[in-house]
Design an enzyme around this catalytic site. Structure first.
Site, PDB file in Angstrom:
ATOM      1  N   ILE A  63      15.471 -27.544  41.191  1.00 14.90           N
ATOM      2  CA  ILE A  63      16.799 -28.040  41.587  1.00 14.90           C
ATOM      3  C   ILE A  63      17.485 -28.771  40.425  1.00 14.90           C
ATOM      4  O   ILE A  63      18.678 -28.578  40.167  1.00 14.90           O
ATOM      5  CB  ILE A  63      16.650 -28.938  42.835  1.00 14.90           C
ATOM      6  CG1 ILE A  63      16.236 -28.075  44.037  1.00 14.90           C
ATOM      7  CG2 ILE A  63      17.937 -29.705  43.121  1.00 14.90           C
ATOM      8  CD1 ILE A  63      15.796 -28.863  45.269  1.00 14.90           C
TER       9      ILE A  63
ATOM     10  N   GLY B 230      13.816 -30.301  34.177  1.00 18.12           N
ATOM     11  CA  GLY B 230      12.958 -29.271  33.599  1.00 18.12           C
ATOM     12  C   GLY B 230      12.592 -28.148  34.542  1.00 18.12           C
ATOM     13  O   GLY B 230      11.960 -27.180  34.122  1.00 18.12           O
ATOM     14  N   SER B 231      12.971 -28.243  35.812  1.00 15.31           N
ATOM     15  CA  SER B 231      12.522 -27.235  36.781  1.00 15.31           C
ATOM     16  C   SER B 231      13.443 -27.228  37.996  1.00 15.31           C
ATOM     17  O   SER B 231      14.223 -28.169  38.206  1.00 15.31           O
ATOM     18  CB  SER B 231      11.084 -27.576  37.216  1.00 15.31           C
ATOM     19  OG  SER B 231      10.612 -26.666  38.176  1.00 15.31           O
TER      20      SER B 231
ATOM     21  N   ASP C  83       9.426 -40.447  31.674  1.00 15.86           N
ATOM     22  CA  ASP C  83       8.877 -40.582  33.023  1.00 15.86           C
ATOM     23  C   ASP C  83       9.776 -41.587  33.738  1.00 15.86           C
ATOM     24  O   ASP C  83       9.942 -42.719  33.263  1.00 15.86           O
ATOM     25  CB  ASP C  83       7.430 -41.096  32.925  1.00 15.86           C
ATOM     26  CG  ASP C  83       6.754 -41.200  34.288  1.00 15.86           C
ATOM     27  OD1 ASP C  83       7.433 -41.517  35.285  1.00 15.86           O
ATOM     28  OD2 ASP C  83       5.527 -40.982  34.338  1.00 15.86           O
ATOM     29  N   VAL C  84      10.349 -41.184  34.872  1.00 17.16           N
ATOM     30  CA  VAL C  84      11.329 -42.058  35.540  1.00 17.16           C
ATOM     31  C   VAL C  84      10.708 -43.359  36.069  1.00 17.16           C
ATOM     32  O   VAL C  84      11.436 -44.279  36.430  1.00 17.16           O
ATOM     33  CB  VAL C  84      12.085 -41.336  36.683  1.00 17.16           C
ATOM     34  CG1 VAL C  84      12.956 -40.217  36.136  1.00 17.16           C
ATOM     35  CG2 VAL C  84      11.139 -40.835  37.762  1.00 17.16           C
TER      36      VAL C  84
ATOM     37  N   VAL D 239      20.846 -35.641  34.150  1.00 14.90           N
ATOM     38  CA  VAL D 239      20.129 -35.006  35.262  1.00 14.90           C
ATOM     39  C   VAL D 239      18.640 -35.275  35.076  1.00 14.90           C
ATOM     40  O   VAL D 239      18.062 -34.878  34.055  1.00 14.90           O
ATOM     41  CB  VAL D 239      20.380 -33.482  35.299  1.00 14.90           C
ATOM     42  CG1 VAL D 239      19.644 -32.853  36.488  1.00 14.90           C
ATOM     43  CG2 VAL D 239      21.873 -33.173  35.365  1.00 14.90           C
TER      44      VAL D 239
ATOM     45  N   ASP E  46      13.402 -35.216  31.664  1.00 15.14           N
ATOM     46  CA  ASP E  46      12.222 -34.847  32.458  1.00 15.14           C
ATOM     47  C   ASP E  46      10.978 -35.444  31.797  1.00 15.14           C
ATOM     48  O   ASP E  46      10.953 -35.660  30.585  1.00 15.14           O
ATOM     49  CB  ASP E  46      12.083 -33.311  32.526  1.00 15.14           C
ATOM     50  CG  ASP E  46      11.287 -32.827  33.741  1.00 15.14           C
ATOM     51  OD1 ASP E  46      11.905 -32.278  34.674  1.00 15.14           O
ATOM     52  OD2 ASP E  46      10.054 -33.025  33.757  1.00 15.14           O
TER      53      ASP E  46
ATOM     54  N   SER F 187      16.131 -35.359  51.024  1.00 12.21           N
ATOM     55  CA  SER F 187      15.409 -34.231  51.642  1.00 12.21           C
ATOM     56  C   SER F 187      15.622 -34.286  53.151  1.00 12.21           C
ATOM     57  O   SER F 187      15.840 -35.363  53.713  1.00 12.21           O
ATOM     58  CB  SER F 187      13.905 -34.348  51.357  1.00 12.21           C
ATOM     59  OG  SER F 187      13.179 -33.383  52.126  1.00 12.21           O
TER      60      SER F 187
ATOM     61  N   TYR G  70       5.954 -38.877  51.328  1.00 10.20           N
ATOM     62  CA  TYR G  70       7.172 -38.162  50.911  1.00 10.20           C
ATOM     63  C   TYR G  70       8.327 -38.493  51.861  1.00 10.20           C
ATOM     64  O   TYR G  70       9.448 -38.793  51.433  1.00 10.20           O
ATOM     65  CB  TYR G  70       6.879 -36.666  50.904  1.00 10.20           C
ATOM     66  CG  TYR G  70       7.971 -35.800  50.307  1.00 10.20           C
ATOM     67  CD1 TYR G  70       8.139 -35.712  48.928  1.00 10.20           C
ATOM     68  CD2 TYR G  70       8.821 -35.058  51.118  1.00 10.20           C
ATOM     69  CE1 TYR G  70       9.130 -34.909  48.373  1.00 10.20           C
ATOM     70  CE2 TYR G  70       9.813 -34.255  50.574  1.00 10.20           C
ATOM     71  CZ  TYR G  70       9.960 -34.174  49.200  1.00 10.20           C
ATOM     72  OH  TYR G  70      10.946 -33.374  48.661  1.00 10.20           O
TER      73      TYR G  70
END
Ligand SMILES: NC(=O)c1ccc[n+]([C@@H]2O[C@H](COP(=O)([O-])OP(=O)(O)OC[C@H]3O[C@@H](n4cnc5c(N)ncnc54)[C@H](O)[C@@H]3O)[C@@H](O)[C@H]2O)c1
Length: 261
Positions: free
Chosen positions: A16, A13-14, A57-58, A9, A35, A136, A148
């Site tokens: 969702i 870290g936060s 970092d992705v 996942v 994360d 989204s 975004y």
């Protein structure tokens, strides 16, 4: 849910991502909580029995390759991937710098690609699995922030594209499109009373979403009950984009109808 193997996942870290880590862990999967914020990932891992934290970092290919390699060495091949790491820059197109545009696209779209590229071969080698990408409602409609919206539209298109490409390896891929959800991403905006009230007023179910509302949809798509579902998007927004919001004029429209009868 097939509980052998692990669930990776990102953004764990936060918000969702953390809720997804909890849900998938409760379903019996070994969770690799990845994360950029290593402390936050460690907090998530500490709350999920059998989970481990990975800092990456992705957008950084080397960090992602190392983290996914270590997670696979520790837990076995990934059976589930949830791509959730994301950021937002709340600026109009004219306000945005090229650097800000690139960063949003880099994390929210290219970052998903970087993780997919590392996970897919390992998932295929392990006999397949299921991928859920957090998109989204901003990928479906305008939302106010061009970078975004463009990135999330890209996530929806990429997900559809990959369904056929990955099916031969026994991998399903779908996305979930959250509406407005309490998380780190919008803590600032939702703490503004006017924005909070407008959000609730524009959500037919009458409340702002919680991370676990989204994790429930993710767990469904990741699990065997969704075995015939790939290449699709599940909107989880309390009805926000299902309708035109008339506000008080809606009541007037209905009263016109009542008068005609
Ligand atoms: N909260 C909402 O209303 C909402 C609505 C629609 C979609 N989403 C999407 O849900 C996903 C999760 O966001 P959230 O709302 O839980 O926000 P959040 O800020 O609570 O969590 C995002 C997490 O991603 C991590 N992250 C950010 N950039 C990263 C990077 N480069 N590499 C690795 N990790 C990184 C952060 O450290 C954080 O832990 C995002 O993709 C977001 O766009 C959120």
């Amino acid at each position: 849910m097939d509980t052998a193997g692990c669930a990776i996942v990102t953004g764990a870290g936060s918000g969702i991502g953390r809720a997804c880590a909890r849900r998938l862990g409760a379903a019996g999967l070994a969770v690799a909580a990845l994360d950029a914020n290593g402390e936050a990932a460690a907090e998530t891992a500490a709350a999920v029995p059998g989970a481990a934290a990975f800092t990456a970092d992705v957008t950084d290919e080397t960090q992602v390759a190392t983290a996914v390699g270590e997670a696979t060495a520790r837990f076995g091949s990934p059976k589930v991937l949830v791509n959730a790491a994301g950021i937002i820059v709340r600026k109009t197109l004219r306000e945005s710098t090229v650097e800000e545009w690139r960063r949003v696209l880099d994390v929210n779209l290219t970052g998903y690609f970087v993780v997919l590229r590392e996970v897919i071969p390992r998932m295929a080698a392990g006999g397949g699995g299921s991928i859920v990408q957090i998109a989204s409602i901003a990928g479906h409609t305008g939302y106010g922030f061009s970078s975004y919206t463009a990135a999330k539209g890209g996530v929806l298109a990429l997900t559809r594209q990959l369904a056929a490409e990955l099916a031969v390896d026994g991998i399903r891929i779908n996305s979930v499109s959250p509406g407005v959800v309490h998380s780190g991403l919008n803590r600032d905006t939702l703490s503004t009373p006017e924005i909070h009230a407008a959000t609730v007023a524009n959500t037919p179910v009458g409340r702002i979403g919680e991370p676990d509302d989204i994790a429930a949809a993710v767990a469904f798509l990741a699990g065997p009950d969704a075995g015939y579902i790939t290449g699709t998007d599940l909107v989880a927004d309390g009805g926000m984009i299902s309708t035109i919001h008339w506000g008080e004029a809606g009541a007037q429209l209905h009263s016109f109808h009542a008068r005609e009868q």
